[in-house]
Design an enzyme around this catalytic site. Sequence first.
Site, PDB file in Angstrom:
ATOM      1  NE  ARG A 149       4.515   2.239  -0.383  1.00  0.00           N
ATOM      2  CZ  ARG A 149       5.516   1.789   0.349  1.00  0.00           C
ATOM      3  NH1 ARG A 149       6.753   1.932  -0.084  1.00  0.00           N
ATOM      4  NH2 ARG A 149       5.302   1.208   1.503  1.00  0.00           N
TER       5      ARG A 149
ATOM      6  CD  GLU B 159      14.386 -19.090  -6.461  1.00  0.00           C
ATOM      7  OE1 GLU B 159      13.850 -19.974  -7.162  1.00  0.00           O
ATOM      8  OE2 GLU B 159      14.165 -17.877  -6.638  1.00  0.00           O
TER       9      GLU B 159
ATOM     10  CD1 TRP C 230       0.019  -6.296  -1.601  1.00  0.00           C
ATOM     11  CD2 TRP C 230      -0.191  -5.744  -3.743  1.00  0.00           C
ATOM     12  NE1 TRP C 230       0.422  -7.365  -2.353  1.00  0.00           N
ATOM     13  CE2 TRP C 230       0.316  -7.062  -3.663  1.00  0.00           C
ATOM     14  CE3 TRP C 230      -0.404  -5.187  -5.010  1.00  0.00           C
ATOM     15  CZ2 TRP C 230       0.604  -7.827  -4.798  1.00  0.00           C
ATOM     16  CZ3 TRP C 230      -0.106  -5.946  -6.121  1.00  0.00           C
ATOM     17  CH2 TRP C 230       0.389  -7.244  -6.016  1.00  0.00           C
TER      18      TRP C 230
ATOM     19  CG  HIS D  15      24.612 -41.082  -8.812  1.00  0.00           C
ATOM     20  ND1 HIS D  15      24.960 -42.407  -8.701  1.00  0.00           N
ATOM     21  CD2 HIS D  15      24.430 -40.640  -7.546  1.00  0.00           C
ATOM     22  CE1 HIS D  15      24.977 -42.759  -7.422  1.00  0.00           C
ATOM     23  NE2 HIS D  15      24.658 -41.697  -6.697  1.00  0.00           N
TER      24      HIS D  15
ATOM     25  CG  ASN E 110       2.029   0.771   4.024  1.00  0.00           C
ATOM     26  OD1 ASN E 110       1.776  -0.394   3.736  1.00  0.00           O
ATOM     27  ND2 ASN E 110       3.251   1.247   4.043  1.00  0.00           N
ATOM     28  N   GLY E 111       0.133  -1.112   6.237  1.00  0.00           N
ATOM     29  CA  GLY E 111       0.669  -1.993   7.272  1.00  0.00           C
ATOM     30  C   GLY E 111      -0.355  -3.031   7.690  1.00  0.00           C
TER      31      GLY E 111
ATOM     32  CE  LYS F  60      15.017 -15.641  -9.257  1.00  0.00           C
ATOM     33  NZ  LYS F  60      13.927 -16.252  -8.597  1.00  0.00           N
TER      34      LYS F  60
ATOM     35  CE  LYS G  92       6.905 -10.544 -10.144  1.00  0.00           C
ATOM     36  NZ  LYS G  92       8.144 -11.143  -9.644  1.00  0.00           N
TER      37      LYS G  92
ATOM     38  CD  GLU H 106      14.268 -15.652 -13.186  1.00  0.00           C
ATOM     39  OE1 GLU H 106      13.227 -15.508 -13.834  1.00  0.00           O
ATOM     40  OE2 GLU H 106      14.281 -15.778 -11.946  1.00  0.00           O
TER      41      GLU H 106
ATOM     42  CB  CYS I  56      -0.940   0.103   1.193  1.00  0.00           C
ATOM     43  SG  CYS I  56      -2.075  -1.267   1.340  1.00  0.00           S
TER      44      CYS I  56
END
Length: 607
Positions: free
Chosen positions: A28, A479, A75, A502, A101-102, A483, A602, A486, A2
């Site tokens: 935001r 992961e 948000w 192996h 916001n929070g 990163k 995205k 990509e 937010c």
Amino acid sequence: MCGISGVVLETGQVGPILYDSLKRLEYRGYDSVGEAAVVDGRLLVKKDQGKIDEVERELRISELDGIVGIGHTRWATHGAPSRENAHPHTDCKGTVAVVHNGIIENFMQLKQELEATGHEFRSRTDTEIVAHLVEENLKRRIGFVEAVRDAAKRLSGAYALALICTAEPDKIVCVRKESPLVIGSGVGANYLASDIPAFLPWTKQALFLEDDEMAVLTSKGVRLLKVESGEEVLRKPFTVEWSVETATKSGFPYFMLKEIDEQPNSVRNALRTDPIYLDLMASAISRAKRVFLLACGTSYHACLAATYAFANLAKVEITPVVASEFLDGYAALIDHDTVVLTVSQSGETADTLTAVRGAKDRGATVLGVTNVMGSTLTRLSDVYIGQNSGPEMGVAATKTFTAQVSVLIKIAVALAQKRKTLSEKELQVLQSGFDRLPEWLSMTLLAQKENVRRIVEKYADRISFCFLGRGISVATALEGRLKLLELSYLPAIAYPAGESKHGFISVVEDGYPVIFVAPNDEAYSKVIGNVMEMKARHAQVIGIVERDDGQVASLSDETIIMPAGIPSSLTPIVFVLPLQLFAYYMAVRKGYNPDFPRNLAKSVTVH
Ligand code: AGP
């Protein structure tokens, strides 16, 4: 996440300024928008679900009258995106308006208390209780500022709040705890916002509010106070040197680095998950005969890490499946006794949603973890949890991965408590681990940015990298590989370290870079053997190890030193940070824009 903004003018109209500032805060949050002002002694509120320009077309928020106003771009965390849940929120009589916001953690308890004294609520948000609390305090004739100060003392959680009131229409009162709030000091006008770019076109004089401080803004000046004592605080504004563009990224060159840096906070927010939902999910999983964890890409790696935690903490077997493989591989096993725990940052990934719909059609219970409230995943889920990361602008998932793992491990711990599979002592160790995560993340960022950048510089000409780990660190290694490939377009490899002999080992030759994710956990002693195997083939080893590490560090050509003592289940949340930084610096070193890697979106809404 937010964004909030506010403006007090000597003369003029708040609408154009609020609209413009909200546009600059749109990064935001962007599921709902609203503004409020005092006009002719009455509160005027314009708000609705939708992006700022959609709401502007519908309600003309840029034409709001008045010289004192507040605005919000949302948000969603509590309550899906809707007109009712959009900010500003008002009290029963329509005399107080608030934007926030929070996350207010004790809102349920305060709401019940206020309802018992006759207050009526219109939204499902945590924010609305603030307007009612202030309304209640105003009955004691203590004035608007004191009414807000008293209300703030009763709140726990994180908040940046801005309020206006018809009884004192010349001011905005704002309060801060843990959520950002900055004041812009102008001539005949003062501003507030979640972030500096919101008011940069009008003033470059800014001052930050600290935790547990409040500010009273009029057109003539700004007064700062401590919430607890009411004591005045003296702080001079500083001059902002940033352009609007730089300021939107808080001075970072790319959103990705900003989002990597936000993780101490975003993980803290993810851990604020309501225990009621954790318990609902734990109950559904403990009743099920069969449980699957479904996701794609980074979200799948979060699931993989969680699988280890579910097995080790709650002694429950969960099958992690890449969502696009789910129906082909497992459709025959899905029935009314099946639970699919589905993880998707966007909540809109086509492969994930197809798997969920297929599972639902066969009678499965769907549990969702997502960053986007109101997304399709939230609508398909029987129970869902928001991971509270705020919008992620970089295409590469960073802060949303660590938030997902945090939420999933919380669910595993709730399940362990239900099944009594952990001792009090073990639960305490995990709880203190959760509490220390933000600190470990901050320490890592502080200590490792330059070191990782140096390592990238040294290895920038290599054409491939391999990432190895054992146990829960396999997920971290995968992961790290995702990163790097990509963002840098390098064909990278990741394996469970034990499996590397192996097949993968035939690739290794003089100088081949192998990155070991090696926390000091149950798998550590076996990792030492794997490192030796690589060294024997003259690989160059980059060891991500704990501070008190012995052998892996001494065998490594480069070391990345992590905080010691992180409980094994939580290590992916911290150990992934240097890997995110590695991929980021490598992309920048190669001249690529890490925010927009080629061929990637995205949210992948095609099959
Ligand atoms: C990772 O950096 C990518 N953005 C991608 O792998 C992503 O995690 C995947 O597409 C899943 O997205 P979701 O979490 O929104 O479902």
